[in-house]
Design an enzyme around this catalytic site. Structure first.
Site, PDB file in Angstrom:
ATOM      1  N   SER A 115       0.797  -1.221   0.000  1.00 56.84           N
ATOM      2  CA  SER A 115       0.000   0.000   0.000  1.00 56.84           C
ATOM      3  C   SER A 115       0.831   1.272   0.000  1.00 56.84           C
ATOM      4  CB  SER A 115      -0.951  -0.037   1.197  1.00 56.84           C
ATOM      5  OG  SER A 115      -1.862   1.008   1.109  1.00 56.84           O
ATOM      6  N   HIS A 116       0.681   2.079   1.052  1.00 54.87           N
ATOM      7  CA  HIS A 116       1.333   3.382   1.101  1.00 54.87           C
ATOM      8  C   HIS A 116       2.774   3.287   1.598  1.00 54.87           C
ATOM      9  CE1 HIS A 116      -0.337   2.218   4.867  1.00 54.87           C
ATOM     10  NE2 HIS A 116       0.524   2.995   5.480  1.00 54.87           N
ATOM     11  N   LYS A 125      -1.726  -9.835  -0.045  1.00 55.65           N
ATOM     12  CA  LYS A 125      -2.983 -10.095   0.652  1.00 55.65           C
ATOM     13  C   LYS A 125      -3.910 -10.919  -0.214  1.00 55.65           C
ATOM     14  CE  LYS A 125      -4.746  -5.527  -0.538  1.00 55.65           C
ATOM     15  NZ  LYS A 125      -5.565  -4.407  -0.154  1.00 55.65           N
ATOM     16  N   ASP A 144      -2.465   6.511  -3.352  1.00 52.25           N
ATOM     17  CA  ASP A 144      -1.314   5.834  -2.749  1.00 52.25           C
ATOM     18  C   ASP A 144      -0.757   4.728  -3.646  1.00 52.25           C
ATOM     19  OD1 ASP A 144      -3.419   4.084  -2.511  1.00 52.25           O
ATOM     20  OD2 ASP A 144      -2.658   3.210  -0.660  1.00 52.25           O
ATOM     21  N   ASP A 193      -1.169   1.499  -4.035  1.00 50.71           N
ATOM     22  CA  ASP A 193      -2.046   0.548  -4.723  1.00 50.71           C
ATOM     23  C   ASP A 193      -3.402   1.141  -5.096  1.00 50.71           C
ATOM     24  OD1 ASP A 193      -2.728   0.692  -2.040  1.00 50.71           O
ATOM     25  OD2 ASP A 193      -3.502  -1.346  -1.974  1.00 50.71           O
ATOM     26  N   ASP A 221      -5.859   2.648  -3.371  1.00 47.65           N
ATOM     27  CA  ASP A 221      -7.097   2.596  -2.588  1.00 47.65           C
ATOM     28  C   ASP A 221      -7.274   3.803  -1.673  1.00 47.65           C
ATOM     29  OD1 ASP A 221      -5.157   1.811  -0.814  1.00 47.65           O
ATOM     30  OD2 ASP A 221      -6.066  -0.121  -0.307  1.00 47.65           O
ATOM     31  N   ARG A 222      -6.210   4.571  -1.456  1.00 47.43           N
ATOM     32  CA  ARG A 222      -6.357   5.749  -0.587  1.00 47.43           C
ATOM     33  C   ARG A 222      -6.545   7.020  -1.408  1.00 47.43           C
ATOM     34  NH1 ARG A 222      -2.513   5.437   4.667  1.00 47.43           N
ATOM     35  NH2 ARG A 222      -3.070   3.319   5.253  1.00 47.43           N
ATOM     36  N   SER A 245      -7.706   7.099   7.775  1.00 47.47           N
ATOM     37  CA  SER A 245      -6.421   6.846   7.113  1.00 47.47           C
ATOM     38  C   SER A 245      -6.545   7.034   5.601  1.00 47.47           C
ATOM     39  CB  SER A 245      -5.931   5.445   7.441  1.00 47.47           C
ATOM     40  OG  SER A 245      -6.910   4.484   7.097  1.00 47.47           O
ATOM     41  N   LYS A 273     -11.444   0.020  -0.304  1.00 38.60           N
ATOM     42  CA  LYS A 273     -11.533   1.460  -0.439  1.00 38.60           C
ATOM     43  C   LYS A 273     -10.984   1.821  -1.817  1.00 38.60           C
ATOM     44  CE  LYS A 273      -7.371   2.219   2.398  1.00 38.60           C
ATOM     45  NZ  LYS A 273      -7.112   0.899   3.013  1.00 38.60           N
ATOM     46  N   ARG A 282      -0.421   5.306  17.233  1.00 39.77           N
ATOM     47  CA  ARG A 282      -1.273   6.313  16.618  1.00 39.77           C
ATOM     48  C   ARG A 282      -2.161   6.925  17.693  1.00 39.77           C
ATOM     49  NH1 ARG A 282       0.028   5.398  11.470  1.00 39.77           N
ATOM     50  NH2 ARG A 282      -0.333   3.405  10.433  1.00 39.77           N
TER      51      ARG A 282
END
Ligand code: G16
Length: 543
Positions: free
Chosen positions: A113-114, A126, A277, A279, A281-282, A365, A376, A496
C-alpha cells in the site's frame, strides 16, 4: 513441465496484519518465504484445484518476480485459470472489481500500500475472497496457522509467463489470461458518476491536479480524468508507476504529498487537488487553499452522494472505522440511516456491504469507498467529489463551510509515533488498559474524562467478535481521543493517537485545528505518558 514438491519448514512471523502480510522486501525475497505464504493461502482456502483467481499488484520492486512464482504455484496446485493485470499490475480497487465481475474465487494482491517500495523498503501480499474484499480475520487466522505447520509446497518448473501481451496462454494445465488493468475499472466509474456533468465542469475552466505519486493510479487517472473527462494532460502528475515510487512514500497525506499541498496553497492554485497511494485505494482531497480531512471527506461525500447517479437511490447506512471522527455519524442521523463503527481495517466493512446494510464507508487513514467494490477506492472518491462539485456548483472550500455550518465542524488530527521500540509501545497500551476503570471523572488540562474503554466489536452480520481494538477516551463536552498501535508497519511499533473535538459555533469554524485540539492532546499526554514511554517529545507525522 514438471510439478515439484519442495520441502520447507514453517517460517516465523507470517501473521497478516491490518491489511495482509507486510514485511521488508528482503524478507519476502528470502528462500521459501513467498512460497510458504502462498501455499498457506491456497491450503487455508481449501486448495485452488479447479478455481479461478485474480492476480496483480502495485508494481513495486519484486512485484514481477513474485507474480511469476505465484502463477507457477497456482498451476502446480491445480488452479483452472488466473486472470492477471497486464505486466502483473492491478490497483487494489480494480482487483476487487475484477474478482467480482468475473465471478472469480478470490485474488492475490501484491502491495504494501502506502509503504515505500524498493529492495530495502516494503513488500506485501494479501488475499481477497470471492466477494472482492480482504480476507476476514477468521481466514487470516487460518492462513497464519497453516504457515506454522507447513512442510512442503508445490511449484511448476517452467519459464516465465509473458505478462505484457494481452490474451490467453497456458502454464501446464492452467490458463493465464492477461487483461487490460484499466478498462473494466474505468467503465465501472463511468456507470456510477455523471461523466457529462464533470466533463462540462472541466470544459468550463475548472482546473484539477491529480498526483499519482509514481504509483499504480497513474494509468487509471490518465484514462479517466484526461481521456474520458477531458482534463488537461498536465492535470495528472507523477503518473509513471516506478518500482521504488521515485524514492518517495506513496502515501497521500499533507506530509508525503507536500508538493501537491504547496501547489494547492500557492498562487494561481487549481480548483481541486487529489493524490492516491501505492495501490490506489487511498485518497487525499484538497481544494484551493483548503485541506479536507479524510473524516470530513467521508461526511461530505455521504451527505451529497445522492447527487451521483450511482447513489441516487440513497444510502442504506454509513460505516466508519472507530478512530475516524464522528462527523459522518451526524450525517447518518440527519438522513435517518444507521451509522456503524468498526475496528480499523477495511475487511471489517465487508459483511456490512455484502448484507446491504452500509453503502458508503470511510476511514481516517485516507480511505473512502462504497458497495461498488469491497476495497476502499481512491479514484472513486475523487470522482464522487467532482460529481458533487459539478452538481452543486460550489468550490471545495464553500462546500466544506456549508457542511460545517449545517453539522458543526469536527476538528480532527492524527499523531503518529513511528518505529517505537515494540516493548515500550506495548507497555504504554497495557498500562492504559489497566487504568481504564480509574479514568472516568479525572480532569486533565481542563477536560474531564467521561468514559474510557478498549474498543471491542461484535459484527452485526455474522456475530464474530474482535477485542482490544484501541483505547477510547471520551471527554465531557464531546471531545475524544483514541490510542492504538498500527497493524501495517514493518519496523518496531507505530503508536497512533487520534484527536477530535466537535465545534458547533460557526464563529470558530475557521480556527486552527492544532490549537482547537491542543487541550485534547495535553490531556492525552497526561493520561498516557507518551513522552515517558516512547522517549519522543513530538510525533513523527501529524496529519
Ligand atoms: C490499511 C487498511 C486500512 C487501515 C490502514 C491503517 O490501509 O486497509 O483499513 O485503516 O491500513 O492501518 P494501521 O493504522 O493499522 O496502520 P492500506 O491503505 O495500508 O491498505
Amino acid at each position: 513441465m514438471t510439478t515439484l514438491t519442495i520441502q520447507t519448514a514453517p517460517i516465523a512471523g507470517q501473521k497478516p496484519g491490518t491489511s495482509g502480510l507486510r514485511k521488508k522486501t528482503r524478507v519476502f525475497m528470502q528462500a521459501h518465504y513467498l512460497e510458504n505464504f502462498t501455499q498457506a493461502i491456497f491450503d487455508a482456502i481449501g486448495g485452488v484445484g479447479g478455481k479461478v483467481l485474480v492476480l496483480g499488484g502495485d508494481g513495486r520492486y519484486f512485484n514481477d518476480r513474485a507474480a511469476q512464482v505465484i502463477l507457477r504455484m497456482a498451476a502446480a496446485n491445480g488452479a483452472a485459470r488466473v486472470i492477471v493485470g497486464q505486466g502483473a499490475i492491478l490497483s487494489t480497487p480494480a482487483a476487487s472489481h475484477l474478482i467480482r465481475k468475473r465471478g472469480a474465487d478470490g485474488g492475490i494482491i501484491l502491495s504494501a500500500s502506502h509503504n515505500p517500495g524498493g529492495a530495502d523498503e516494503d513488500f506485501g501480499m494479501k488475499f481477497n475472497g470471492a466477494n472482492g474484499g480482504p480476507a476476514p480475520e477468521s481466514l487470516t487466522d487460518l492462513i497464519f496457522a497453516r504457515t506454522q505447520e507447513l512442510m512442503e509446497y508445490r511449484i511448476l518448473e517452467s519459464q516465465d509467463v509473458e505478462l505484457e501481451r494481452l490474451g490467453e496462454t497456458r502454464l501446464g494445465d492452467m490458463v493465464v489470461e492477461v487483461v487490460d488493468p484499466v478498462a473494466d475499472y474505468a467503465d465501472l466509474m463511468e456507470s456510477l458518476f455523471d461523466f457529462n456533468a464533470i466533463r462540462d465542469l472541466i470544459a468550463g475552466g475548472f482546473r484539477l491536479r491529480f498526483d499519482a505519486m509514481h504509483a499504480v493510479t497513474g494509468p487509471y487517472a490518465r484514462e479517466i480524468l484526461v481521456n474520458r473527462l477531458g482534463a488537461a494532460p498536465d492535470s495528472v502528475v507523477n503518473d509513471r508507476p516506478l518500482p521504488d515510487f521515485g524514492g518517495g512514500h506513496p502515501d497521500p497525506n499533507p506530509v508525503w504529498a507536500k508538493a501537491l499541498m504547496d501547489e494547492m496553497f500557492g498562487q494561481d492554485a487549481p480548483d481541486f487537488g487529489a493524490a492516491s497511494d501505492g495501490d490506489g485505494d487511498r485518497n487525499m482531497i484538497v481544494g484551493r487553499g483548503v485541506y479536507v480531512s479524510p473524516s470530513d471527506s467521508l461526511a461530505v461525500l455521504a451527505a451529497n452522494a445522492h447527487l451521483a447517479p450511482g447513489y441516487a437511490r440513497g444510502l442504506a447506512g454509513i460505516a466508519r472505522s472507530m478512530p475516524t471522527s464522528r462527523a459522518a455519524d451526524r450525517v447518518a442521523e440527519r438522513l435517518g440511516i444507521p451509522a456503524f463503527e468498526t475496528p480499523t481495517g477495511w475487511k471489517f466493512f465487508g459483511n456490512l456491504l455484502d448484507a446491504g446494510r452500509a453503502t458508503i464507508c470511510g476511514e481516517e487513514s485516507f480511505g473512502t469507498g462504497s458497495d461498488h467494490v469491497r476495497e476502499k477506492d481512491g479514484l472513486w472518491a475523487v470522482l464522487l467529489w467532482l460529481n458533487i462539485l459539478a452538481a452543486r456548483g460550489l468550490g471545495v472550500a464553500e462546500l466544506l463551510r456549508e457542511h460545517w455550518s449545517e453539522y458543526g465542524r469536527t476538528f480532527y488530527s492524527r499523531h503518529d509515533y513511528e518505529a517505537v521500540a515494540a516493548d515500550r509501545a506495548n507497555a504504554l497500551i497495557q498500562r492504559l488498559r489497566e487504568t481504564l476503570a480509574d479514568l472516568p471523572g479525572q480532569a486533565h488540562s481542563g477536560l474531564v474524562v467521561e468514559s474510557a474503554d478498549d474498543f471491542a466489536y461484535d459484527d452485526p452480520v455474522d456475530g464474530s467478535q474482535s477485542a482490544r481494538q484501541g483505547i477510547r477516551l471520551n471527554f465531557e463536552g464531546g471531545a475524544r481521543a483514541v490510542l492504538r498501535l498500527s497493524g501495517t508497519g514493518t519496523e518496531g511499533a507505530t503508536l497512533r493517537v487520534y484527536l477530535e473535538r466537535h465545534q458547533p459555533d460557526p464563529a470558530h469554524h475557521g480556527d486552527d485545528p492544532a490549537q482547537a485540539l491542543a487541550p485534547v492532546a495535553a490531556a492525552v499526554e497526561a493520561i498516557a505518558r507518551i513522552r515517558e514511554f516512547t522517549g519522543r517529545d513530538h510525533p513523527d507525522v501529524t496529519t
